[in-house]
Design a protein around this motif. Sequence first.
Motif, PDB file in Angstrom:
ATOM      1  N   MET A 173      18.451  11.158  -0.104  1.00  0.00           N
ATOM      2  CA  MET A 173      17.358  11.590  -0.973  1.00  0.00           C
ATOM      3  C   MET A 173      16.299  10.493  -0.965  1.00  0.00           C
ATOM      4  SD  MET A 173      17.428  12.717  -4.995  1.00  0.00           S
ATOM      5  CE  MET A 173      18.492  14.104  -4.630  1.00  0.00           C
ATOM      6  N   GLN A 174      15.049  10.898  -0.706  1.00  0.00           N
ATOM      7  CA  GLN A 174      13.985   9.914  -0.579  1.00  0.00           C
ATOM      8  C   GLN A 174      12.802  10.288  -1.466  1.00  0.00           C
ATOM      9  OE1 GLN A 174      13.178   8.362   3.371  1.00  0.00           O
ATOM     10  NE2 GLN A 174      10.966   8.450   2.996  1.00  0.00           N
ATOM     11  N   LEU A 175      12.318   9.302  -2.212  1.00  0.00           N
ATOM     12  CA  LEU A 175      11.126   9.453  -3.058  1.00  0.00           C
ATOM     13  C   LEU A 175      10.044   8.524  -2.537  1.00  0.00           C
ATOM     14  CD1 LEU A 175      12.839   9.444  -6.574  1.00  0.00           C
ATOM     15  CD2 LEU A 175      11.868  11.429  -5.393  1.00  0.00           C
ATOM     16  N   ASN A 176       8.866   9.084  -2.247  1.00  0.00           N
ATOM     17  CA  ASN A 176       7.765   8.313  -1.678  1.00  0.00           C
ATOM     18  C   ASN A 176       6.763   7.926  -2.768  1.00  0.00           C
ATOM     19  OD1 ASN A 176       8.663   8.615   1.094  1.00  0.00           O
ATOM     20  ND2 ASN A 176       8.067  10.758   0.887  1.00  0.00           N
ATOM     21  N   TYR A 177       6.180   6.723  -2.620  1.00  0.00           N
ATOM     22  CA  TYR A 177       5.240   6.189  -3.609  1.00  0.00           C
ATOM     23  C   TYR A 177       3.930   5.805  -2.924  1.00  0.00           C
ATOM     24  CZ  TYR A 177       9.270   5.920  -6.720  1.00  0.00           C
ATOM     25  OH  TYR A 177      10.359   6.239  -7.490  1.00  0.00           O
ATOM     26  N   ASP A 178       2.840   5.870  -3.706  1.00  0.00           N
ATOM     27  CA  ASP A 178       1.539   5.487  -3.168  1.00  0.00           C
ATOM     28  C   ASP A 178       1.241   4.024  -3.488  1.00  0.00           C
ATOM     29  OD1 ASP A 178       0.809   5.350  -5.830  1.00  0.00           O
ATOM     30  OD2 ASP A 178      -0.308   7.238  -5.814  1.00  0.00           O
ATOM     31  N   GLN A 179      -0.043   3.611  -3.235  1.00  0.00           N
ATOM     32  CA  GLN A 179      -0.412   2.208  -3.422  1.00  0.00           C
ATOM     33  C   GLN A 179      -0.371   1.754  -4.873  1.00  0.00           C
ATOM     34  OE1 GLN A 179      -2.376   4.579  -2.368  1.00  0.00           O
ATOM     35  NE2 GLN A 179      -4.381   4.567  -3.412  1.00  0.00           N
ATOM     36  N   ASP A 180      -0.374   2.725  -5.806  1.00  0.00           N
ATOM     37  CA  ASP A 180      -0.300   2.383  -7.229  1.00  0.00           C
ATOM     38  C   ASP A 180       1.113   2.581  -7.785  1.00  0.00           C
ATOM     39  OD1 ASP A 180      -3.056   1.802  -7.380  1.00  0.00           O
ATOM     40  OD2 ASP A 180      -3.502   3.952  -7.492  1.00  0.00           O
ATOM     41  N   TYR A 181       2.082   2.693  -6.893  1.00  0.00           N
ATOM     42  CA  TYR A 181       3.489   2.884  -7.252  1.00  0.00           C
ATOM     43  C   TYR A 181       3.713   4.219  -7.977  1.00  0.00           C
ATOM     44  CZ  TYR A 181       3.899  -2.074  -6.117  1.00  0.00           C
ATOM     45  OH  TYR A 181       3.860  -3.277  -5.472  1.00  0.00           O
ATOM     46  N   ASN A 182       2.853   5.195  -7.741  1.00  0.00           N
ATOM     47  CA  ASN A 182       3.037   6.526  -8.305  1.00  0.00           C
ATOM     48  C   ASN A 182       3.817   7.392  -7.316  1.00  0.00           C
ATOM     49  OD1 ASN A 182       1.478   6.040 -10.689  1.00  0.00           O
ATOM     50  ND2 ASN A 182      -0.390   6.252  -9.449  1.00  0.00           N
ATOM     51  N   MET A 183       4.731   8.197  -7.853  1.00  0.00           N
ATOM     52  CA  MET A 183       5.510   9.074  -7.011  1.00  0.00           C
ATOM     53  C   MET A 183       4.603  10.138  -6.385  1.00  0.00           C
ATOM     54  SD  MET A 183       8.814  11.400  -8.026  1.00  0.00           S
ATOM     55  CE  MET A 183       9.500  10.037  -8.968  1.00  0.00           C
ATOM     56  N   ILE A 184       4.686  10.283  -5.062  1.00  0.00           N
ATOM     57  CA  ILE A 184       3.817  11.226  -4.357  1.00  0.00           C
ATOM     58  C   ILE A 184       4.333  12.651  -4.485  1.00  0.00           C
ATOM     59  CG2 ILE A 184       2.945  11.881  -2.083  1.00  0.00           C
ATOM     60  CD1 ILE A 184       2.969   8.949  -1.325  1.00  0.00           C
ATOM     61  N   ASP A 185       5.637  12.832  -4.316  1.00  0.00           N
ATOM     62  CA  ASP A 185       6.225  14.176  -4.296  1.00  0.00           C
ATOM     63  C   ASP A 185       7.010  14.429  -5.576  1.00  0.00           C
ATOM     64  OD1 ASP A 185       5.379  14.664  -1.565  1.00  0.00           O
ATOM     65  OD2 ASP A 185       6.936  13.220  -1.000  1.00  0.00           O
ATOM     66  N   TYR A 223       0.795  -1.221   0.000  1.00  0.00           N
ATOM     67  CA  TYR A 223       0.000   0.000   0.000  1.00  0.00           C
ATOM     68  C   TYR A 223       0.832   1.278   0.000  1.00  0.00           C
ATOM     69  CZ  TYR A 223       0.799   0.169   5.106  1.00  0.00           C
ATOM     70  OH  TYR A 223       1.357   0.206   6.360  1.00  0.00           O
ATOM     71  N   ALA A 224       2.133   1.198   0.185  1.00  0.00           N
ATOM     72  CA  ALA A 224       2.988   2.387   0.135  1.00  0.00           C
ATOM     73  C   ALA A 224       4.445   1.936   0.124  1.00  0.00           C
ATOM     74  CB  ALA A 224       2.716   3.315   1.316  1.00  0.00           C
ATOM     75  N   GLY A 225       5.333   2.898  -0.177  1.00  0.00           N
ATOM     76  CA  GLY A 225       6.757   2.574  -0.181  1.00  0.00           C
ATOM     77  C   GLY A 225       7.612   3.790  -0.476  1.00  0.00           C
ATOM     78  N   PHE A 226       8.920   3.596  -0.439  1.00  0.00           N
ATOM     79  CA  PHE A 226       9.836   4.677  -0.792  1.00  0.00           C
ATOM     80  C   PHE A 226      11.155   4.085  -1.268  1.00  0.00           C
ATOM     81  CE2 PHE A 226      10.587   4.192   3.829  1.00  0.00           C
ATOM     82  CZ  PHE A 226      11.960   4.014   3.852  1.00  0.00           C
ATOM     83  N   ILE A 227      11.903   4.893  -1.994  1.00  0.00           N
ATOM     84  CA  ILE A 227      13.280   4.588  -2.376  1.00  0.00           C
ATOM     85  C   ILE A 227      14.167   5.658  -1.766  1.00  0.00           C
ATOM     86  CG2 ILE A 227      14.908   4.429  -4.289  1.00  0.00           C
ATOM     87  CD1 ILE A 227      12.718   3.302  -6.008  1.00  0.00           C
ATOM     88  N   ARG A 228      15.185   5.231  -1.028  1.00  0.00           N
ATOM     89  CA  ARG A 228      16.061   6.157  -0.313  1.00  0.00           C
ATOM     90  C   ARG A 228      17.497   5.884  -0.734  1.00  0.00           C
ATOM     91  NH1 ARG A 228      15.708   9.232   4.447  1.00  0.00           N
ATOM     92  NH2 ARG A 228      17.607   9.339   5.735  1.00  0.00           N
ATOM     93  N   THR A 229      18.201   6.918  -1.156  1.00  0.00           N
ATOM     94  CA  THR A 229      19.608   6.776  -1.536  1.00  0.00           C
ATOM     95  C   THR A 229      20.489   7.522  -0.547  1.00  0.00           C
ATOM     96  OG1 THR A 229      19.545   8.726  -2.977  1.00  0.00           O
ATOM     97  CG2 THR A 229      19.026   6.595  -3.980  1.00  0.00           C
ATOM     98  N   ARG A 230      21.690   7.001  -0.378  1.00  0.00           N
ATOM     99  CA  ARG A 230      22.669   7.648   0.488  1.00  0.00           C
ATOM    100  C   ARG A 230      23.975   7.796  -0.273  1.00  0.00           C
ATOM    101  NH1 ARG A 230      24.949   4.016   4.983  1.00  0.00           N
ATOM    102  NH2 ARG A 230      26.305   3.420   3.260  1.00  0.00           N
ATOM    103  N   ASP A 231      24.467   9.020  -0.350  1.00  0.00           N
ATOM    104  CA  ASP A 231      25.778   9.306  -0.917  1.00  0.00           C
ATOM    105  C   ASP A 231      26.636   9.864   0.208  1.00  0.00           C
ATOM    106  OD1 ASP A 231      25.142   8.576  -3.581  1.00  0.00           O
ATOM    107  OD2 ASP A 231      24.106  10.483  -3.834  1.00  0.00           O
ATOM    108  N   GLY A 232      27.594   9.088   0.633  1.00  0.00           N
ATOM    109  CA  GLY A 232      28.407   9.506   1.769  1.00  0.00           C
ATOM    110  C   GLY A 232      29.878   9.273   1.533  1.00  0.00           C
ATOM    111  N   SER A 233      30.648   9.680   2.476  1.00  0.00           N
ATOM    112  CA  SER A 233      32.093   9.456   2.436  1.00  0.00           C
ATOM    113  C   SER A 233      32.591   9.391   3.876  1.00  0.00           C
ATOM    114  CB  SER A 233      32.806  10.561   1.668  1.00  0.00           C
ATOM    115  OG  SER A 233      32.680  11.798   2.351  1.00  0.00           O
TER     116      SER A 233
END
Length: 816
Positions: A405-417, A354-364
């Motif tokens: 950086m985080q991108l949030n998705y709804d229940q239909d896998y559509n990007m919310i923001d 019903y929801a999800g997100f993809i989160r990336t981390r660029d660090g050193s």
Amino acid sequence: MRSFLFSLLAILSINQISAQAPSGKVYGIVLDDSGNGPLEFATVVLKSAQNQSTSGGLTDEKGRFNVEGLKPGIYSLEVSYLGYDNFSKSEIKITPAQLSVNLGEIKLKESASQLAVTEVVGEKNMFQLGGEKKIFNVDKNAISAGGNAVDAMKQIPILDVTMDGNITLRGSENILIYINGKPSGMTGESQQAILESLPANSIESIELITNPSSKYDADGTAGIINIVLKKNYNRGLNGIVSAGYATTYKNNAGATLNFKKNRINFTSAYNFRFHESYSGGDNNRKNIFPEYINFINSKDDSKHKTYNGNLNLGIDIELTDKATLSFNNVFTGGGGPNNEINETSFLDENEIYYAGFIRTRDGSRTNLNNSSNLSYRQKLKNAGQTLDISAMFERGYSIRPKNFMQLNYDQDYNMIDIVPQQDFNQNTNNNTLGIFQADYAHPFKKHGVLETGFKMTYRNLNSDFYADSLDRSTQETVLNQGMTNRFNYDEVVNAAYVTFGGKVKDFNYKVGLRTEQTNVFVENSKIEGQFKNQYIHLFPSVFLSQKFAKSHEAQLSYTYRINRPQPGMLNPFEDFDNPLNIRVGNPYLQPELINALELTYLKNWNSTFLTASVYYRHTSNSFTRYREIDTETAVATLSWANIDNAQNIGTEIIFRTPITKWWNIMINGNIFHNSVNGQVPGDDNDNSVNSFQWNTRTMSNFKFWHGTELQLSYRFNSKMNYLQGYIKPMHGMDIGIKKDFLKNKLTVSMNLQDVFNTRNFRVYNAGTTFDSYMNRKWESRIFAINVSYKFGRGETQQRRRNDGQMDGGNNQMMDF
């Protein structure tokens, strides 16, 4: 302190007066007959023919002995060393006209029953026993060639090294790590960075002290690991250059240069490593809340690049025949980028997304560490009477910036923001360690050796954590007040000890008492005022050993120890790398207190070697890691707490036997019962654990084709239980091959780690409100090749000066 110094001066004054009477000395050097250099810790005994009184001690690291304070008369000498035939010499005469007797070089031959047993990896015995120590020589290990100190430890039979580099001994991670007999300094990630920057080919041996006496720091549940670095005492200019390559862009190069002339020995070494690695895994959690049930499943992949440099400079100056001044400085620096992508899905009780997100981390990360050691050893009038004074100062710095950086998705896998959520944080650490130590040893000819000393240790960790977020409406950066924090940790430990050891025929004993006063001060922006914890404890120790006929020996030891919480366990601000799984320390943790008992049996017979140990540990205020879930936010928090107690009883066996002249095997097994009693905070379940766990390692060594050596190592770890779950079994095999060329000056090594790609880390966790499973895999099937070349003079014999003394070192006896 005044009484200690007064006693010390009184002893020195008495010795000065007694030294006016004529006395003689006998000195020499003990070597391996096959040309493998000096024998350290060989036992030297002189017996008077008149009254049967004895004098003696142990040889130093260069194989030298110097027995002084002998009355004129006739003496007999006996030199013994484990695995070698004894050497005897009679009719040694000391007269008023000849008070000094030089026995020159004494060469011991390996006994017939030991030749096939101890020569496992080439020139040196792979496994030796030296009093309290178990010594593993890793100099010629082909499997760890081209790796770092962590890789070398993976080849030690009784050590466990997890996939992420955590080191355990007999089921405990609470271990003190020394380098050249000195604390390695920092803890946690700083210590890990130091070990990863230390190349395996710079290590001579790794010593394990599973039940240290009162002379050593009382900290650490399982004991001490001492990493002994190579130090060349050959005369003239000598050196080693090496280079290596491993799959997926792993490279190393290094050079060691040693110059010795007269009374000065200078050593320098530089090593560089580049390491690229990959890891990934799954983490699936079921939340069982009163109002609802849901699932959180995540998957991550990460890539790490690490650059490490290590510069080691040292000098030993023999001021006189009885005084040595040494200075050593080690600088390590490293860092590199690390990137991660995490995909998280939320599912309802029917496991429908019903929801999800993809989160990336660029660090050193950047790590800098500098450690300086200054030591002075003065040999006094009597044989074995020494005064050692040393000081150590270490500074460490690390910085870890991270962009999320985080991108949030709804229940239909559509990007919310349309505009992604962006966060930034940076952790900066400044560490300081200072140690001053003085040790004095005074032998009593017919009774034993008294040792006493004191030590002052200061440790400071200053950590700044900064966090901000991007306001997506204004595109401005906003400080995150809830996360930004400062943590300051000060620890002062004052210690003093006294031990007394002696020998009655074949029975050895050593008893001691240590006292440590600890002062801990913690400041944090989330804590009002300063948190203090001050306490003092007494730590007794007993070590007994008995030698029997036909190469039997039994050892029994008891110690009382302490395990202080590390700064990272006390730091109360959160780590938000993963917003659904955070970590937080507990500033109110109390130290663990441990009673440890160990019985060891050793036997050599018919080319076979066996050592078997039974050990018991009882821990009060035992540390435990625990996880709890917020029922409103579903955020899991990992923290630390004290529970009632833990008990660990087990047996450990090291068995080695030759199968043929060209094949020998060594088997190590450890089985123990682990009992943990207590209640995890916030959990209604009974968290007590009673379980049997075991691990085993088999090492096969083959010799063929003009000295080519092939090594196979297989490790199996059983299921390991803890308060909120268990770690599933893990196993894997490594293989290495080594060949020397050009009269042993050129060495080529190749190895393949995790041959069948079977090593992965699988953990099950459960609590009142959750049920989770994690599977993590590090890159492990790695092929490496390493080449090293020795140059310079190979002269190991010491030049005699005109006065007949041995040049090239202070002629001193090691502690008896």
